[in-house]
Design a protein around this motif. Structure first.
Motif, PDB file in Angstrom:
ATOM      1  N   LYS A  37      19.175   0.912   9.816  1.00 46.80           N
ATOM      2  CA  LYS A  37      20.622   0.862  10.031  1.00 46.80           C
ATOM      3  C   LYS A  37      21.091   1.717  11.202  1.00 46.80           C
ATOM      4  CE  LYS A  37      21.659  -0.152   5.175  1.00 46.80           C
ATOM      5  NZ  LYS A  37      22.419   0.267   3.976  1.00 46.80           N
ATOM      6  N   GLN A  38      20.314   2.735  11.570  1.00 52.56           N
ATOM      7  CA  GLN A  38      20.760   3.644  12.618  1.00 52.56           C
ATOM      8  C   GLN A  38      20.537   3.084  14.020  1.00 52.56           C
ATOM      9  OE1 GLN A  38      19.148   4.440   9.962  1.00 52.56           O
ATOM     10  NE2 GLN A  38      19.933   6.300   9.007  1.00 52.56           N
ATOM     11  N   LEU A  39      19.595   2.184  14.189  1.00 50.60           N
ATOM     12  CA  LEU A  39      19.299   1.651  15.520  1.00 50.60           C
ATOM     13  C   LEU A  39      20.385   0.692  15.988  1.00 50.60           C
ATOM     14  CD1 LEU A  39      15.455   0.931  15.298  1.00 50.60           C
ATOM     15  CD2 LEU A  39      16.581   2.743  16.579  1.00 50.60           C
ATOM     16  N   LYS A  40      20.802   0.869  17.249  1.00 53.32           N
ATOM     17  CA  LYS A  40      21.822   0.000  17.838  1.00 53.32           C
ATOM     18  C   LYS A  40      21.254  -0.663  19.101  1.00 53.32           C
ATOM     19  CE  LYS A  40      24.848   1.208  14.749  1.00 53.32           C
ATOM     20  NZ  LYS A  40      25.234   0.261  13.673  1.00 53.32           N
ATOM     21  N   TYR A  41      21.579  -1.922  19.257  1.00 55.46           N
ATOM     22  CA  TYR A  41      21.063  -2.702  20.389  1.00 55.46           C
ATOM     23  C   TYR A  41      21.459  -2.076  21.719  1.00 55.46           C
ATOM     24  CZ  TYR A  41      19.960  -6.841  23.206  1.00 55.46           C
ATOM     25  OH  TYR A  41      19.438  -7.705  24.141  1.00 55.46           O
ATOM     26  N   GLU A  42      22.694  -1.622  21.834  1.00 51.98           N
ATOM     27  CA  GLU A  42      23.179  -1.028  23.082  1.00 51.98           C
ATOM     28  C   GLU A  42      22.389   0.230  23.450  1.00 51.98           C
ATOM     29  OE1 GLU A  42      25.416  -2.171  25.189  1.00 51.98           O
ATOM     30  OE2 GLU A  42      25.710  -3.977  23.984  1.00 51.98           O
ATOM     31  N   GLN A  43      21.940   0.954  22.436  1.00 51.73           N
ATOM     32  CA  GLN A  43      21.178   2.174  22.687  1.00 51.73           C
ATOM     33  C   GLN A  43      19.761   1.871  23.175  1.00 51.73           C
ATOM     34  OE1 GLN A  43      21.404   4.042  18.839  1.00 51.73           O
ATOM     35  NE2 GLN A  43      23.398   4.987  19.263  1.00 51.73           N
ATOM     36  N   ILE A  44      19.263   0.674  22.880  1.00 50.17           N
ATOM     37  CA  ILE A  44      17.901   0.296  23.245  1.00 50.17           C
ATOM     38  C   ILE A  44      17.847  -0.352  24.636  1.00 50.17           C
ATOM     39  CG2 ILE A  44      15.894  -1.083  22.510  1.00 50.17           C
ATOM     40  CD1 ILE A  44      16.483   1.276  20.754  1.00 50.17           C
ATOM     41  N   LEU A  45      18.976  -0.775  25.168  1.00 44.20           N
ATOM     42  CA  LEU A  45      18.989  -1.430  26.479  1.00 44.20           C
ATOM     43  C   LEU A  45      18.361  -0.586  27.594  1.00 44.20           C
ATOM     44  CD1 LEU A  45      22.436  -3.277  26.455  1.00 44.20           C
ATOM     45  CD2 LEU A  45      20.149  -4.287  26.342  1.00 44.20           C
ATOM     46  N   PRO A  46      18.569   0.747  27.626  1.00 43.06           N
ATOM     47  CA  PRO A  46      17.880   1.545  28.661  1.00 43.06           C
ATOM     48  C   PRO A  46      16.359   1.442  28.565  1.00 43.06           C
ATOM     49  CG  PRO A  46      19.687   2.797  27.711  1.00 43.06           C
ATOM     50  CD  PRO A  46      19.546   1.561  26.879  1.00 43.06           C
ATOM     51  N   LEU A  47      15.834   1.293  27.342  1.00 43.17           N
ATOM     52  CA  LEU A  47      14.388   1.118  27.163  1.00 43.17           C
ATOM     53  C   LEU A  47      13.944  -0.197  27.795  1.00 43.17           C
ATOM     54  CD1 LEU A  47      11.655   1.935  25.907  1.00 43.17           C
ATOM     55  CD2 LEU A  47      12.383   0.761  23.806  1.00 43.17           C
TER      56      LEU A  47
END
Length: 207
Positions: free
Chosen positions: A72-82
């Motif tokens: 639940k804590q993971l957000k798609y927007e936060q992964i975009l830099p990866l």
């Protein structure tokens, strides 16, 4: 035999020291075995004990939850830099230049290109399930946030984390104007093992 060799090395090293300082020479036998390129049983067992103390077993790794991700804590927007970081990595890994096309089947570098494609690290890659024995998996897409021996974990744009079995699926991956088809059965190993394994041609890139 080993004792005579050790004494001979001691005598040789002592002779290298100026005479009035030879009484202060203290040669450790373990160091002599290191010079010979071999180690005694005590040295080997000591190294093994140190190695075991500094590494976790697979069971301990699992018990600590190091092979899981928060759902639940993971957000798609936060992964975009990866994903952005991965795009730079894959261009360097495949040796792609701006505007370059995927090598065709008849070209000499096709085989090597396809092998490198399978050996790549998928963390950060945007993947889509093109085919699967399980119809409910077809069409699933997202950024790969975990690559294990048997599954890929994809985080979708809806912030949902989904587990997709490798061997059951055929994946699509896009990079610029290039699109690749990757058969999951050839990814069925851990990333570190896959990166060094000798792999036959098993990728079909297409435009």
């Amino acid at each position: 035999m080993a004792s005579r060799e050790t004494d001979a090395v001691k005598e040789y090293l002592t002779d290298l020291v100026v005479p009035h300082k030879r009484c202060n020479v203290n040669i450790i036998p373990d160091h002599i075995t290191m010079l010979h390129g071999t180690k005694n049983k005590q040295q080997i067992s000591r190294k093994r004990r140190a190695h075991k103390q500094n590494t976790l077993t697979r069971k301990q790794y699992a018990e600590l939850g190091l092979n899981t991700l928060p759902r639940k804590q993971l957000k798609y927007e936060q992964i975009l830099p990866l994903h952005k970081l991965w795009r730079g990595y894959i261009k360097e890994h495949l040796g792609l230049r701006e505007g370059e096309q995927v090598p065709q089947l008849h070209e000499k570098r096709y085989d090597e290109f396809s092998r490198q494609l399978v050996k790549m690290d998928l963390h950060g890659a945007k993947l889509r399930v093109l085919q699967s024995k399980c119809e409910t998996l077809i069409g699933l897409n997202g950024i790969c946030v975990m690559d294990t021996k048997n599954v890929l974990k994809l985080l979708g744009a809806d912030d949902q984390l989904r587990t997709v079995p490798k061997s059951e699926c055929v994946f699509g991956m896009q990079l610029g104007n290039m699109e690749f088809t990757i058969f999951g059965q050839h990814l069925n190993m851990r990333p570190a093992e896959r990166s060094v394994k000798k792999i036959k041609s098993c990728v079909e890139p297409f435009m």
